[in-house]
Design an enzyme around this catalytic site. Structure first.
Site, short mmCIF file in Angstrom:
data_model
loop_
_atom_site.label_atom_id
_atom_site.label_comp_id
_atom_site.label_asym_id
_atom_site.label_seq_id
_atom_site.Cartn_x
_atom_site.Cartn_y
_atom_site.Cartn_z
N LYS A 273 38.37 49.12 31.29
CA LYS A 273 37.05 49.48 31.83
C LYS A 273 36.92 51.00 31.87
O LYS A 273 37.91 51.70 32.00
CB LYS A 273 36.92 48.95 33.27
CG LYS A 273 36.70 47.46 33.38
CD LYS A 273 36.55 47.06 34.85
CE LYS A 273 36.40 45.56 34.99
NZ LYS A 273 35.16 45.04 34.38
N ARG A 347 37.40 34.04 33.73
CA ARG A 347 37.20 32.68 33.19
C ARG A 347 38.52 32.08 32.72
O ARG A 347 38.67 30.86 32.68
CB ARG A 347 36.15 32.73 32.07
CG ARG A 347 36.51 33.64 30.94
CD ARG A 347 35.30 34.01 30.08
NE ARG A 347 34.44 35.01 30.71
CZ ARG A 347 33.30 35.45 30.20
NH1 ARG A 347 32.86 34.98 29.05
NH2 ARG A 347 32.59 36.36 30.83
N1 BES Z 1 35.21 41.34 37.32
C1 BES Z 1 34.37 41.55 36.22
C2 BES Z 1 32.89 41.30 36.53
C3 BES Z 1 32.22 42.34 37.37
C4 BES Z 1 31.84 43.53 36.81
C5 BES Z 1 31.93 42.09 38.67
C6 BES Z 1 31.20 44.48 37.58
C7 BES Z 1 31.27 43.01 39.45
C8 BES Z 1 30.91 44.21 38.89
C9 BES Z 1 34.76 40.62 35.07
O1 BES Z 1 36.11 40.35 34.96
C10 BES Z 1 34.34 41.28 33.82
O2 BES Z 1 34.89 42.30 33.51
N2 BES Z 1 33.38 40.70 33.11
C11 BES Z 1 32.88 41.25 31.91
C12 BES Z 1 32.77 40.13 30.91
C13 BES Z 1 32.50 40.61 29.51
C14 BES Z 1 33.69 41.38 28.98
C15 BES Z 1 32.21 39.41 28.64
C16 BES Z 1 31.51 41.86 32.20
O3 BES Z 1 30.75 41.31 32.99
O4 BES Z 1 31.25 42.93 31.66
MN MN Z 2 37.13 41.82 33.84
#
Ligand code: BES
Ligand code: MN
Ligand code: ZN
Length: 493
Positions: A273, A347
């Protein structure tokens, strides 16, 4: 905070502050309020004429106490009389608590006129009586102190009010337990530490049990999703299993299951990230916190239903051993997944947890997860996303949302969302298109809940509040704990 219920009049009650509720647009004081107004020589009536106090929910103003045996009187807005409900009582009580804490008053008294409102009042007080500064070592006395005591003055029905107060306080205690877990930094709350907290909590209540699988058991059970996500971390993953069993024997008792995403930190893994705001990813175990908080609540409120809880706890880190984009995982249900983005890790751990929950043959399964940024963008911070193809279960959860104060908002889950998650070299891919990201995530999960009644809650937008308010201080909200407990309550009927 202790809440005492006593038969007697508010105006004669000894406290740091007497709290008087008034509806907006009403200049009339009656009963207890009129008596308090006489004791403070009409100061309440005067406040009703203030330019900056309209009696709206969330407003409050201190007035001098005159001859009343209290340091101050707090006039709190209850909003319009015809719109007054549980949510208004909860917010009004939280506002009173916040004002008193800010004024360093620790002991307050209320008149509890409406018996039914007392659960929400106790819950609001309990939720407002929370301090997120878990690790402060200096100047602790400069923080708004926690309330020590509240007194609810009633005319009659003491026993009924006491029971309702106990319920409200149990709900707040569960929420605050969840908040502590969410606010805790990830090096303090590792998967192992979370498992230990779950065990310690379960030990406090005779109707709860907790078992934890460490890495060896996870391996033995071929939970490929949890293994894959945890591979890049030095912290061992944990699979937490809780059970709540009602004390009394119930004929034909139902079993339901709750599942929580427990990423104690989500760096994104090799699909790292960006740095800005990454510190918030300590809240990526908010679904797990909701499950654990709900068990804390149910242990006290004792719904007539057996409840199983499953938390997949892991840390998502980049490392030499971490899974890489494109890697293959074989999940507990035998399905193969191409991990095209290691940041779509929730997931993966949930897939295994859902499959395991299903093997216990519950009536239905509900999971909660901070699963997608897409859901946060779509719905913001009031309601979580609710995805399910089971209309009856959706109805039950929508009812629980209204009853609990943790709101839900239905989003579609359709065959299309499953189709978009088909893999290239494997059964599934863990990433779909950007559009509808919350829905395809649910589509992915549906493969692991297949054959069971199941609903998914995406709580990414609701686990955290910045800047916070009276009811929810800045930080973890504890969202989902009350919702899960209300779902169990509804399932018991
Ligand atoms: N934990 C995150 C989702 C999230 C992001 C929650 C920001 C709260 C604030 C999750 O694991 C994630 O990174 N999801 C990705 C999925 C994508 C890579 C398909 C997302 O939402 O960007
Ligand atoms: Mn994630
Ligand atoms: Zn995540």
């Amino acid at each position: 905070m202790k809440i005492t219920v006593r038969q007697g009049s508010l105006v004669e009650t000894r406290a740091d502050a007497l709290v008087v509720g008034v509806h907006s647009g009403s200049k009339k004081l009656s009963g207890e309020n009129a008596a308090v107004d006489r004791a403070c020589q009409g100061a309440i009536r005067e406040a009703l004429g203030y330019e900056d106090f309209k009696g709206d929910v969330g407003q409050a103003v201190f007035v001098p106490s005159g001859k009343a045996p209290a340091k101050r009187i707090l006039v709190v807005g209850l909003g319009e009389k015809k719109k007054f409900d549980g949510a208004a009582s909860r917010t009004a009580a939280a506002t009173a608590a916040k004002c008193c804490r800010d004024a360093r008053l620790k002991n307050l008294a209320f008149a509890a006129a409406d018996e039914d409102a007392t659960t929400a009042m106790a819950e609001g007080l309990g939720m407002a009586n929370y301090d997120p500064a878990l690790h402060l070592t200096r100047n602790k006395d400069k923080r708004p102190p926690l309330l020590a005591k509240a007194t609810f003055c009633v005319k009659d029905k003491v026993a009924g009010v006491r029971a309702r107060v106990a319920r409200g306080l149990a709900q707040a205690a569960g929420v605050n337990f969840s908040r502590d877990l969410v606010n805790e930094p990830s090096n303090c709350l590792t998967p192992t530490a979370m498992a230990n907290r779950a065990k310690a909590m379960a030990r406090q209540f005779p109707n709860l049990t907790c078992r934890v699988w460490g890495p060896r058991d996870i391996e033995k059970n071929k939970m490929g999703g949890i293994i894959g996500v945890g591979r890049g971390s030095a912290e061992p993953s944990q699979f937490i299993q809780l059970e709540y069993k009602p004390k009394r024997q119930i004929k034909g008792m139902k079993t339901i299951a709750f599942v929580g995403k427990g990423l104690t930190f989500d760096t994104g893994g090799i699909s790292l990230k960006p740095p800005a705001g990454m510190e918030l990813m300590k809240f990526d175990m908010g679904g797990a916190a909701a499950v654990l908080g709900a068990f804390r609540i149910m242990a006290e409120t004792q719904p007539d239903v057996r409840v199983l809880g499953f938390v997949a706890a892991a840390e998502n880190m980049p490392d030499g051993l971490a899974i890489k984009p494109g890697d293959l995982l074989t999940m507990m249900n035998g399905m193969t997944v191409e991990v095209n983005n290691t940041d779509a890790e929730g997931r993966l751990v949930l897939g295994d947890a859902l499959h395991y929950a299903k093997s216990k043959k519950p009536e239905f399964i509900v999971d909660a997860a901070t699963l997608t940024g897409a859901c946060m963008i779509a719905l913001g911070d009031v309601a979580c996303g609710l995805m399910s193809e089971d209309d009856k279960l959706v109805k039950l959860i929508e009812g629980a949302g209204k009853a609990s104060g943790d709101e839900v908002w239905r989003l579609p889950l359709q065959q299309r969302h499953r189709d978009l998650m088909k893999g290239h070299v494997a059964d599934l891919t863990n990433t779909g298109p950007r559009e509808g990201g919350a829905l395809t995530a649910a589509g992915f999960l549906s493969n692991f809940a297949e054959g069971a009644r199941w609903a998914h809650l995406d709580i990414a937008g609701t686990v955290w509040t910045d800047p916070g308010d009276a009811l929810n201080p800045k930080g973890g909200t504890g969202f989902g704990a009350r919702l899960f407990a209300a779902i169990a309550e509804a399932a018991a009927k």
